[in-house]
Design a protein around this motif. Structure first.
Motif, mmCIF file in Angstrom:
data_model
loop_
_atom_site.group_PDB
_atom_site.id
_atom_site.type_symbol
_atom_site.label_atom_id
_atom_site.label_comp_id
_atom_site.label_asym_id
_atom_site.label_seq_id
_atom_site.Cartn_x
_atom_site.Cartn_y
_atom_site.Cartn_z
ATOM 1 N N ASN A 416 -57.657 56.521 68.259
ATOM 2 C CA ASN A 416 -57.440 56.102 66.872
ATOM 3 C C ASN A 416 -57.401 57.292 65.935
ATOM 4 O O ASN A 416 -56.607 57.321 64.986
ATOM 5 C CB ASN A 416 -58.537 55.124 66.447
ATOM 6 N N LYS A 417 -58.245 58.282 66.200
ATOM 7 C CA LYS A 417 -58.220 59.491 65.373
ATOM 8 C C LYS A 417 -56.894 60.224 65.561
ATOM 9 O O LYS A 417 -56.307 60.726 64.591
ATOM 10 C CB LYS A 417 -59.380 60.415 65.747
ATOM 11 N N GLY A 418 -56.407 60.248 66.801
ATOM 12 C CA GLY A 418 -55.113 60.873 67.066
ATOM 13 C C GLY A 418 -53.980 60.163 66.347
ATOM 14 O O GLY A 418 -53.077 60.790 65.794
ATOM 15 N N LYS A 419 -54.016 58.826 66.348
ATOM 16 C CA LYS A 419 -52.995 58.051 65.635
ATOM 17 C C LYS A 419 -53.034 58.339 64.141
ATOM 18 O O LYS A 419 -51.991 58.424 63.479
ATOM 19 C CB LYS A 419 -53.214 56.556 65.883
ATOM 20 N N HIS A 420 -54.264 58.486 63.611
ATOM 21 C CA HIS A 420 -54.421 58.774 62.179
ATOM 22 C C HIS A 420 -53.830 60.143 61.844
ATOM 23 O O HIS A 420 -53.149 60.304 60.822
ATOM 24 C CB HIS A 420 -55.897 58.723 61.810
ATOM 25 N N LEU A 421 -54.066 61.135 62.718
ATOM 26 C CA LEU A 421 -53.508 62.468 62.502
ATOM 27 C C LEU A 421 -51.981 62.421 62.509
ATOM 28 O O LEU A 421 -51.326 63.057 61.676
ATOM 29 C CB LEU A 421 -54.004 63.431 63.588
#
Length: 441
Positions: A416-421
């Motif tokens: 999810n953090k990767g998607k946000h980035l």
């Protein structure tokens, strides 16, 4: 929404910016409002085009040591993103002599593709070593531009929308240098190009670092699963021997209903087919189909909800991974189609434990041996039910599941953090590459 409409929306957004009045420091062009010190140029004004040639699949060396770097058109949209310093494929001297060389800074466009997203996908080659481009690749050798910047710009909506319109073909889409030459792009001064490229590259590095963390955590989870699910690693307090049982003793495989295509509706309850079952995920997208909501009450045993586990029975293994997934809250409810099985635990066994043992390498290896047919391969519920596995008591099952789930939760958070980035970077790209947001010198 079709891809055509998506691209048109992206283009119209750029074209409509600032139409209410003149923007200070900007000028109106056919691409919309851009900074006054930027120019609109066609790609043939940026440099010269040439074509790649040769390099078939049989030319690619299995042993990469000593080979010469090369790229084939499909690799541009399946392996690489905006730019690359490393080309993964290698060829020998003889194949290189029949191909076209590329040099550091060249931009490579995929001339063919199976979808409109593939067509015209491009990368900047940034290695000083001479490499070689295969057929159906259009090569742009530009003059005095930042290649990394062009790698980002040519994959942005302002270019993608134009490439869509000039793509030719149906099952396979083609694009040629003659069409690429007419594509127009907003070009800032070179120092600003370099600054924009540096900023976006910083985001790419952060995304790559996040993806590395995900891969490392996934590898740790896989290793731990192998130990826990085979009894090689056990928790304190559990000493009972694991029992060998047939899957029929611990799980029921419920095959789906052969719903008819004539029952399909525009909106209703989701219809779960083989294509919707991925590796660890239920895949909903543009291909999602629906059945009447009345079918929920009419077919209660085929209703899927959060917590249910499903697996594909046709072509169930992809890249040595089993196509099996657990429904979550976001998946809502769905109806189970034929050739997909719902797993139902029996005799006080933990469903999640059963789900995990289906993913062990040995389980998948033995499944491969059991499958019938080659195109497509199938596994039968009857054969699955006969398969033997070793299984611990219920409390140990729950303990193992809780540990593996903790890894799953950590991996989900990293993803999810990767998607946000990536979402943040996409927004920044749109602003920087159109001049909406300026960078400081």
């Amino acid at each position: 929404m079709s891809k055509h409409k998506q691209y048109d929306v992206a283009t119209s957004t750029l074209l409509s910016t600032g139409l209410e009045g003149k923007r200070v420091g900007y000028k109106k062009t056919k691409l919309g409002w851009i900074p006054e010190d930027w120019n609109v140029k066609s790609l043939d004004q940026l440099g010269e085009f040439s074509k790649g040639k040769g390099i078939t699949k049989k030319d690619i060396l299995e042993d990469e040591v000593g080979g010469l770097p090369c790229v084939r058109y499909a690799e541009i949209y399946t392996i690489y993103h905006y730019n690359t310093t490393v080309l993964k494929s290698k060829i020998n001297q003889e194949s290189a002599a029949n191909s076209n060389p590329i040099n550091c800074g060249d931009i490579l466009f995929a001339g063919s593709g199976e979808t409109l997203e593939d067509i015209g996908k491009s990368i900047a080659y940034l290695n000083k070593e001479t490499a070689y481009a295969g057929g159906d690749i259009c090569i742009l050798k530009h003059h005095n531009q930042d290649p990394q910047f062009l790698g980002y710009l040519f994959n942005n909506d302002v270019v993608r929308s134009q490439l869509y319109k000039i793509g030719q073909g149906h099952s396979v889409v083609h694009i040629y240098s003659s069409g690429l030459k007419k594509v127009s792009v907003p070009i800032p001064p070179l120092p600003e190009q370099q600054k924009i490229a540096s900023i976006l590259n910083t985001w790419d590095k952060a995304i790559a670092a996040q993806e590395k963390l995900i891969a490392q955590k996934q590898a740790l989870k896989n290793g731990l699963m192998q130990q826990l699910l085979t009894g090689k690693k056990r928790f304190a307090g559990f000493v009972e021997e694991w029992e060998e049982k047939s899957l029929n003793d611990i799980v029921k495989y419920l095959g789906g209903e052969a719903f008819k295509s004539t029952n399909q509706v525009e909106n209703g309850v989701r219809w779960l087919k083989i294509a919707n079952v991925g590796i660890g995920v239920v895949k909903w997208g543009d291909s999602t189909t629906f059945l009447p909501t009345s079918f929920i009450d009419e077919n209660p045993k085929y209703v899927l909800k959060a917590g249910d586990a499903v697996m594909a029975l046709t072509r169930p293994i992809l890249n040595d991974k089993l196509k099996i997934a657990v429904f979550n809250k976001e998946d809502g409810i769905a109806l189970l189609n034929q050739r997909v099985a719902k797993l139902i635990s029996k005799n006080k066994n933990d469903l999640k434990f059963i789900y995990y043992i289906h993913q062990t390498p040995y389980f998948i290896y033995t499944m491969n041996a059991m499958m019938a047919g080659t195109d497509p391969p199938n596994i039968s519920i009857k054969d699955l039910a006969k398969k033997k596995v070793f299984i611990p008591g219920y409390e140990e099952q729950k303990k193992i599941v809780s540990v593996i789930e903790s890894f799953d939760n950590e991996i989900d958070n990293l993803i999810n953090k990767g998607k946000h980035l990536k979402k943040q970077k996409q927004g920044l790209m749109q602003q920087l590459l159109t001049g909406e947001k300026r960078v400081k010198g």
